[in-house]
Design a protein around this motif. Sequence first.
Motif, PDB file in Angstrom:
ATOM      1  N   TYR A 143     -20.245  -8.131  -6.279  1.00  0.00           N
ATOM      2  CA  TYR A 143     -19.438  -7.844  -5.176  1.00  0.00           C
ATOM      3  C   TYR A 143     -18.502  -6.560  -5.489  1.00  0.00           C
ATOM      4  CZ  TYR A 143     -20.295 -12.201  -2.515  1.00  0.00           C
ATOM      5  OH  TYR A 143     -20.854 -13.095  -1.846  1.00  0.00           O
ATOM      6  N   LEU A 144     -18.431  -5.672  -4.333  1.00  0.00           N
ATOM      7  CA  LEU A 144     -17.549  -4.550  -4.481  1.00  0.00           C
ATOM      8  C   LEU A 144     -16.294  -5.308  -3.882  1.00  0.00           C
ATOM      9  CD1 LEU A 144     -16.948  -1.573  -4.968  1.00  0.00           C
ATOM     10  CD2 LEU A 144     -17.882  -1.272  -2.671  1.00  0.00           C
ATOM     11  N   ILE A 145     -15.382  -5.279  -4.969  1.00  0.00           N
ATOM     12  CA  ILE A 145     -13.985  -5.859  -4.784  1.00  0.00           C
ATOM     13  C   ILE A 145     -12.928  -4.617  -4.910  1.00  0.00           C
ATOM     14  CG2 ILE A 145     -12.487  -7.510  -5.301  1.00  0.00           C
ATOM     15  CD1 ILE A 145     -14.610  -9.067  -6.484  1.00  0.00           C
ATOM     16  N   ILE A 146     -12.017  -4.442  -3.804  1.00  0.00           N
ATOM     17  CA  ILE A 146     -10.930  -3.342  -3.721  1.00  0.00           C
ATOM     18  C   ILE A 146      -9.754  -3.784  -3.290  1.00  0.00           C
ATOM     19  CG2 ILE A 146     -10.490  -1.041  -2.516  1.00  0.00           C
ATOM     20  CD1 ILE A 146     -13.562  -0.564  -2.102  1.00  0.00           C
ATOM     21  N   GLY A 147      -8.902  -3.614  -4.307  1.00  0.00           N
ATOM     22  CA  GLY A 147      -7.411  -3.932  -4.003  1.00  0.00           C
ATOM     23  C   GLY A 147      -6.822  -3.180  -2.843  1.00  0.00           C
ATOM     24  N   CYS A 148      -6.131  -3.773  -1.945  1.00  0.00           N
ATOM     25  CA  CYS A 148      -5.527  -2.919  -0.854  1.00  0.00           C
ATOM     26  C   CYS A 148      -4.196  -3.598  -0.258  1.00  0.00           C
ATOM     27  CB  CYS A 148      -6.432  -3.006   0.419  1.00  0.00           C
ATOM     28  SG  CYS A 148      -6.697  -4.770   1.048  1.00  0.00           S
ATOM     29  N   SER A 149      -3.146  -2.841   0.188  1.00  0.00           N
ATOM     30  CA  SER A 149      -2.045  -3.329   1.007  1.00  0.00           C
ATOM     31  C   SER A 149      -2.132  -2.859   2.572  1.00  0.00           C
ATOM     32  CB  SER A 149      -1.023  -2.602   0.433  1.00  0.00           C
ATOM     33  OG  SER A 149       0.284  -2.831   0.854  1.00  0.00           O
ATOM     34  N   ALA A 150      -2.669  -3.944   3.444  1.00  0.00           N
ATOM     35  CA  ALA A 150      -2.746  -3.738   4.556  1.00  0.00           C
ATOM     36  C   ALA A 150      -1.209  -3.416   5.235  1.00  0.00           C
ATOM     37  CB  ALA A 150      -3.453  -4.857   5.332  1.00  0.00           C
ATOM     38  N   GLU A 151      -0.172  -4.037   4.805  1.00  0.00           N
ATOM     39  CA  GLU A 151       0.995  -3.861   5.356  1.00  0.00           C
ATOM     40  C   GLU A 151       1.220  -2.391   5.212  1.00  0.00           C
ATOM     41  OE1 GLU A 151       4.019  -6.408   4.072  1.00  0.00           O
ATOM     42  OE2 GLU A 151       3.363  -7.918   5.600  1.00  0.00           O
ATOM     43  N   SER A 152       1.194  -1.686   3.857  1.00  0.00           N
ATOM     44  CA  SER A 152       1.510  -0.427   3.697  1.00  0.00           C
ATOM     45  C   SER A 152       0.927   0.526   4.726  1.00  0.00           C
ATOM     46  CB  SER A 152       1.059  -0.043   2.326  1.00  0.00           C
ATOM     47  OG  SER A 152       1.902  -0.858   1.370  1.00  0.00           O
ATOM     48  N   GLU A 153      -0.561   0.498   4.836  1.00  0.00           N
ATOM     49  CA  GLU A 153      -1.410   1.306   5.714  1.00  0.00           C
ATOM     50  C   GLU A 153      -0.916   1.205   7.084  1.00  0.00           C
ATOM     51  OE1 GLU A 153      -4.740   3.953   6.631  1.00  0.00           O
ATOM     52  OE2 GLU A 153      -3.601   3.190   4.756  1.00  0.00           O
ATOM     53  N   LEU A 154      -0.511   0.078   7.550  1.00  0.00           N
ATOM     54  CA  LEU A 154       0.009  -0.295   8.880  1.00  0.00           C
ATOM     55  C   LEU A 154       1.177   0.492   9.214  1.00  0.00           C
ATOM     56  CD1 LEU A 154      -0.281  -1.368  11.541  1.00  0.00           C
ATOM     57  CD2 LEU A 154       0.483  -3.317  10.831  1.00  0.00           C
ATOM     58  N   ALA A 155       2.141   0.424   7.951  1.00  0.00           N
ATOM     59  CA  ALA A 155       3.621   1.060   8.188  1.00  0.00           C
ATOM     60  C   ALA A 155       3.211   2.743   7.987  1.00  0.00           C
ATOM     61  CB  ALA A 155       4.538   0.634   6.864  1.00  0.00           C
ATOM     62  N   LEU A 156       2.595   3.134   7.381  1.00  0.00           N
ATOM     63  CA  LEU A 156       2.231   4.492   7.389  1.00  0.00           C
ATOM     64  C   LEU A 156       1.661   5.203   8.569  1.00  0.00           C
ATOM     65  CD1 LEU A 156       0.868   4.986   3.730  1.00  0.00           C
ATOM     66  CD2 LEU A 156       3.202   5.747   4.407  1.00  0.00           C
TER      67      LEU A 156
END
Length: 401
Positions: free
Chosen positions: A249-262
Amino acid sequence: MLVGVVGKANVGKSTFFKALTLANVQIENYPFATIKPNHGMGYVRLECADKFFNVQCNPREGYCIKHNRFVPVDLIDVAGLVPGAYEGKGMGNQFLDDLRQADVLIHVVDASGGTNELGEPVTPGSYDPCNDIRFLEIELDMWYLRLIKKGWDRFARAVQQEKDHKEKIVKDIAKHLSGLKVNEEIIEDVLSKLDLDRNNISSWGEEDLKKIAIELRKKTKKMIIAANKIDVPVAKENLEKMKKEFPNYLIIGCSAESELALKEASKNGLVEYTPGDKDFKILEQEKLNEKQKNALNFIKKNILDVFENTGVQQIINSAVFDLLKYIAVFPVGVKLSDSDGNILHDCFLMPQKTTALDFAYRLHTDFGNNFIKAIDVKKRITIGKEHPLENRDVIEIISGK
């Protein structure tokens, strides 16, 4: 093309969806907060062709920022999933039916291990997010198996009675399972891999059908793992664990809250931020309150400086370009503009191996039916109907009347 955003409750799936679309979806901290499927428009990012020609485009759909073109993609965020969904538990049947048409899945998991198997908040690090990947695989496999078994015995007997049934079996099975978006090529690959007895299809038992279900799921439901809440300290350790346990699997770390805030800060004119960038610029320092300043500082220090981006844009790009292998093609004339002066007005996402003729039909049936030739505007060369197009090609279609 339809991208499905999936995952159990409380892993940040709705936040991830809103970060991609800025749609007005319900974001709550309890199971089944997303009651009805939410459809929205996300955007993949690519270098716009306007940079090559040193012009400024004006997109009909999507938008362009500093030669970064954002092309729309259909998304669906569906109700939370719990173990046993294929048996109807939770809102499982609705969940699986809504995903039937999805071409690729983004599976959002709580990388911090702060959400248990029922979607209930627990202490970060106390739950293994690898379990979420396994359970979604099982739910999809059992769903596929259920669809395969529906009417299978009668189907198998009918096939067995056909003359030359061994030669027709691939075509017959593909037709029987058309609801799973399979074709003869996929069926042939699966049967060849499993080496099942094609002379006696009626002898295929439960385990054989389950193996078929698993292989079909792998081929027809490509999946990328969005390891959300990557800012929680234990999440980085869990991310590496997931990558080790699921190397396919391609597994990528993310922060959805950070993207939404920006994105919201950018929308309100407080910062300058292009989705997918590794930094942002504060525009109105005096308009920021202390809480907002601290939030932006946290995002820069703990997300962007560490991971180079929030991961959200990278994930949808990888789903479309890496898993589905789509390419972006710009239809224009040699002047780059249409009769109204719109420059590079359109950009279409096309399947890999798309030919000039395929693209002509995508633009209009008449263009395909009356195709004469195409022009690669970047290279200034004429190409034929069977010429395979490449990512970010700029193509003019010449057709008769």
